[in-house]
Design a protein around this motif. Structure first.
Motif, PDB file in Angstrom:
ATOM      1  N   LYS A  80       0.809  -1.224   0.000  1.00 36.73           N
ATOM      2  CA  LYS A  80       0.000   0.000   0.000  1.00 36.73           C
ATOM      3  C   LYS A  80       0.842   1.274   0.000  1.00 36.73           C
ATOM      4  O   LYS A  80       0.437   2.284  -0.546  1.00 36.73           O
ATOM      5  CB  LYS A  80      -0.925   0.018   1.212  1.00 36.73           C
ATOM      6  N   VAL A  81       1.988   1.250   0.671  1.00 31.46           N
ATOM      7  CA  VAL A  81       2.847   2.428   0.763  1.00 31.46           C
ATOM      8  C   VAL A  81       3.727   2.465  -0.478  1.00 31.46           C
ATOM      9  O   VAL A  81       4.576   1.604  -0.673  1.00 31.46           O
ATOM     10  CB  VAL A  81       3.707   2.399   2.048  1.00 31.46           C
ATOM     11  N   LYS A  82       3.505   3.466  -1.324  1.00 31.59           N
ATOM     12  CA  LYS A  82       4.185   3.538  -2.623  1.00 31.59           C
ATOM     13  C   LYS A  82       4.916   4.864  -2.801  1.00 31.59           C
ATOM     14  O   LYS A  82       4.489   5.895  -2.261  1.00 31.59           O
ATOM     15  CB  LYS A  82       3.159   3.419  -3.759  1.00 31.59           C
ATOM     16  N   LEU A  96       3.416   8.970  -3.319  1.00 30.24           N
ATOM     17  CA  LEU A  96       2.309   9.421  -2.471  1.00 30.24           C
ATOM     18  C   LEU A  96       2.698  10.724  -1.791  1.00 30.24           C
ATOM     19  O   LEU A  96       3.850  10.904  -1.375  1.00 30.24           O
ATOM     20  CB  LEU A  96       1.969   8.362  -1.416  1.00 30.24           C
ATOM     21  N   LYS A  97       1.731  11.653  -1.667  1.00 29.59           N
ATOM     22  CA  LYS A  97       1.997  12.979  -1.084  1.00 29.59           C
ATOM     23  C   LYS A  97       0.942  13.346  -0.061  1.00 29.59           C
ATOM     24  O   LYS A  97      -0.197  12.900  -0.148  1.00 29.59           O
ATOM     25  CB  LYS A  97       1.963  14.070  -2.156  1.00 29.59           C
ATOM     26  N   LYS A  98       1.337  14.206   0.863  1.00 29.78           N
ATOM     27  CA  LYS A  98       0.405  14.770   1.833  1.00 29.78           C
ATOM     28  C   LYS A  98       0.870  16.182   2.128  1.00 29.78           C
ATOM     29  O   LYS A  98       2.051  16.455   2.260  1.00 29.78           O
ATOM     30  CB  LYS A  98       0.407  13.944   3.125  1.00 29.78           C
ATOM     31  N   LEU A 112       0.771  10.994   6.423  1.00 27.52           N
ATOM     32  CA  LEU A 112       0.704  10.351   5.109  1.00 27.52           C
ATOM     33  C   LEU A 112       0.794   8.837   5.237  1.00 27.52           C
ATOM     34  O   LEU A 112      -0.067   8.107   4.761  1.00 27.52           O
ATOM     35  CB  LEU A 112       1.825  10.872   4.199  1.00 27.52           C
ATOM     36  N   GLU A 114      -2.118   6.644   7.053  1.00 34.21           N
ATOM     37  CA  GLU A 114      -3.315   6.316   6.271  1.00 34.21           C
ATOM     38  C   GLU A 114      -3.234   4.928   5.631  1.00 34.21           C
ATOM     39  O   GLU A 114      -4.258   4.334   5.303  1.00 34.21           O
ATOM     40  CB  GLU A 114      -3.523   7.355   5.158  1.00 34.21           C
ATOM     41  N   TYR A 115      -2.014   4.398   5.451  1.00 31.53           N
ATOM     42  CA  TYR A 115      -1.819   3.141   4.732  1.00 31.53           C
ATOM     43  C   TYR A 115      -1.356   1.983   5.611  1.00 31.53           C
ATOM     44  O   TYR A 115      -1.224   0.863   5.122  1.00 31.53           O
ATOM     45  CB  TYR A 115      -0.811   3.356   3.589  1.00 31.53           C
ATOM     46  N   LYS A 168       6.516  13.844   0.496  1.00 37.71           N
ATOM     47  CA  LYS A 168       6.348  12.953  -0.665  1.00 37.71           C
ATOM     48  C   LYS A 168       7.235  11.734  -0.455  1.00 37.71           C
ATOM     49  O   LYS A 168       8.437  11.867  -0.188  1.00 37.71           O
ATOM     50  CB  LYS A 168       6.756  13.679  -1.945  1.00 37.71           C
ATOM     51  N   TYR A 176      11.335  10.150   2.530  1.00 41.47           N
ATOM     52  CA  TYR A 176      10.506  11.248   2.048  1.00 41.47           C
ATOM     53  C   TYR A 176      11.367  12.417   1.582  1.00 41.47           C
ATOM     54  O   TYR A 176      12.450  12.653   2.098  1.00 41.47           O
ATOM     55  CB  TYR A 176       9.648  11.836   3.181  1.00 41.47           C
TER      56      TYR A 176
END
Length: 132
Positions: free
Chosen positions: A6-8, A11-13, A52, A55-56, A87, A98
């Motif tokens: 799931k963690v790729k 992905l950004k927050k 971020l 969530e996963y 990110k 990140y």
């Protein structure tokens, strides 16, 4: 646990806040001027990264910060809105890397890298509390 399902990368927050008297360099004891403190900027960046990945992660798991390297390149006065973006740039087992960036209303104010490690909350706290 395999978080790479799931963690790729990519992905950004983004999260936002504002410069207040409580997060100035004076208040945080990191300087003598009434400007956004570097520790406050770094905390906002880390918060974006933590939220971020959370969530996963499965229930009972969280992430802990293990490294951060940041340059604070521009001062922000009290009253200015600030935001931070995290990110994901790499996932290596349970280690998540990140790119973190912070902005105020005039543009970029900081940039760097951050690393977190996914942990089982119960096991982590058991190990931590065994230090007592």
């Amino acid at each position: 646990m395999e978080i790479t399902e799931k963690v790729k990368t990519g992905l950004k927050k983004e999260i936002s806040g504002s410069v207040t008297e409580k997060n100035t360099a004076i208040a945080m004891k990191s300087g003598t001027l009434p400007v956004y403190a570097t520790p406050a900027m770094m905390a906002l960046m880390e918060q974006a990264a933590a939220e971020l990945v959370q969530e996963y992660l499965p229930e009972g798991w969280t992430s802990v910060g293990i490294a951060m390297s940041v340059a604070h390149t521009s001062a922000s006065p009290v009253g200015m809105k600030v935001r931070a973006e995290a990110k994901i740039t790499a996932v290596d087992g349970r280690k998540i890397s990140y790119e973190v960036t912070a902005f105020d209303q005039s543009g970029e104010i900081g940039r760097g890298t951050h690393e977190r490690f996914a942990v089982n909350e119960e096991k982590f706290m058991k190990k931590t509390n065994s230090k007592k």
